[in-house]
Each structure stands twice: as structure tokens, then as C-alpha cells.
Design a protein around this motif. Sequence first.
Motif, PDB file in Angstrom:
ATOM      1  N   PHE A   1       0.888  -1.207   0.083  1.00 48.78           N
ATOM      2  CA  PHE A   1       0.065  -0.112   0.061  1.00 48.78           C
ATOM      3  C   PHE A   1       0.929   1.542   0.136  1.00 48.78           C
ATOM      4  O   PHE A   1       0.567   2.252  -0.796  1.00 48.78           O
ATOM      5  CB  PHE A   1      -0.937  -0.020   1.457  1.00 48.78           C
ATOM      6  N   VAL A   2       2.039   1.235   0.595  1.00 49.68           N
ATOM      7  CA  VAL A   2       2.797   2.518   0.737  1.00 49.68           C
ATOM      8  C   VAL A   2       3.627   2.554  -0.457  1.00 49.68           C
ATOM      9  O   VAL A   2       3.780   3.652  -1.199  1.00 49.68           O
ATOM     10  CB  VAL A   2       3.827   2.310   2.106  1.00 49.68           C
ATOM     11  N   THR A   3       4.068   1.558  -1.146  1.00 52.53           N
ATOM     12  CA  THR A   3       4.668   1.657  -2.333  1.00 52.53           C
ATOM     13  C   THR A   3       3.745   2.104  -3.397  1.00 52.53           C
ATOM     14  O   THR A   3       3.946   2.765  -4.295  1.00 52.53           O
ATOM     15  CB  THR A   3       5.190   0.175  -2.742  1.00 52.53           C
ATOM     16  N   TYR A   4       2.666   1.589  -3.644  1.00 50.40           N
ATOM     17  CA  TYR A   4       1.374   2.149  -4.264  1.00 50.40           C
ATOM     18  C   TYR A   4       1.061   3.418  -4.207  1.00 50.40           C
ATOM     19  O   TYR A   4       1.138   4.222  -5.157  1.00 50.40           O
ATOM     20  CB  TYR A   4       0.117   1.226  -4.200  1.00 50.40           C
ATOM     21  N   LEU A   5       1.353   4.008  -2.820  1.00 54.08           N
ATOM     22  CA  LEU A   5       0.854   5.432  -2.981  1.00 54.08           C
ATOM     23  C   LEU A   5       2.051   6.469  -3.222  1.00 54.08           C
ATOM     24  O   LEU A   5       1.901   7.597  -3.658  1.00 54.08           O
ATOM     25  CB  LEU A   5       0.798   5.735  -1.324  1.00 54.08           C
ATOM     26  N   LEU A   6       3.322   5.780  -3.144  1.00 52.68           N
ATOM     27  CA  LEU A   6       4.381   6.683  -3.535  1.00 52.68           C
ATOM     28  C   LEU A   6       4.672   6.521  -4.984  1.00 52.68           C
ATOM     29  O   LEU A   6       5.806   7.019  -5.319  1.00 52.68           O
ATOM     30  CB  LEU A   6       5.663   6.312  -2.535  1.00 52.68           C
ATOM     31  N   ARG A   7       4.117   5.634  -5.703  1.00 53.46           N
ATOM     32  CA  ARG A   7       4.650   5.622  -6.983  1.00 53.46           C
ATOM     33  C   ARG A   7       4.152   6.838  -7.991  1.00 53.46           C
ATOM     34  O   ARG A   7       2.958   7.507  -7.509  1.00 53.46           O
ATOM     35  CB  ARG A   7       3.866   4.589  -7.626  1.00 53.46           C
ATOM     36  N   PRO A   8       4.886   7.413  -9.018  1.00 50.13           N
ATOM     37  CA  PRO A   8       4.466   8.516  -9.765  1.00 50.13           C
ATOM     38  C   PRO A   8       3.114   8.225 -10.514  1.00 50.13           C
ATOM     39  O   PRO A   8       2.860   7.055 -10.910  1.00 50.13           O
ATOM     40  CB  PRO A   8       5.675   8.626 -10.589  1.00 50.13           C
TER      41      PRO A   8
END
Length: 80
Positions: free
Chosen positions: A70-77
Motif C-alpha cells: 500500500f505504501v509503495t502504491y501510494l508513493l508511485r508516480p
Amino acid sequence: MLRVISALVKIGLASLITGAVLSALNLSAAELLAEIGMTPDRIFTLLQEGATWAIPNIVLGSMVIVPIWFVTYLLRPPRN
């Protein structure tokens, strides 16, 4: 999604043909299981034991993996 459906149809068709051939040879699932020393009850017990082991481990792993995803998904451009 089409690939998954295609694979499931191929597996179903191959299973149907194999079952028809084995039936024509007068073989049953119970006979095949007896040949390898298994019973339907033993297989059911093994499946239950496997689920009893796997489900808590899946839940535990998802408690770590899902927040990281979820954190990775939120931080993707953003995509265009």
C-alpha cells in the motif's frame, strides 16, 4: 484475464479426456488411490491439515506484505 480462462478451459478439457480414457479402461478414482496407498478420507485429512497450517501463515504474511504494498502504491508516480 483471457489467459486465465483459456488455461482453465484447457485444464478442464484435458481432465475430461483423461477421465474418459481411464473410464474406458475400467479404472476408478478409488482404485487409483488404493494403488498408491491412499483413501479419500486420508486425502481429506491431509487437505484439512494443510489448510490448518497455511491459513495462519497467509494471514501473518499479509499483515506485513499488504501495508508495504500500500505504501509503495501510494508513493508511485502517477500514470498518464
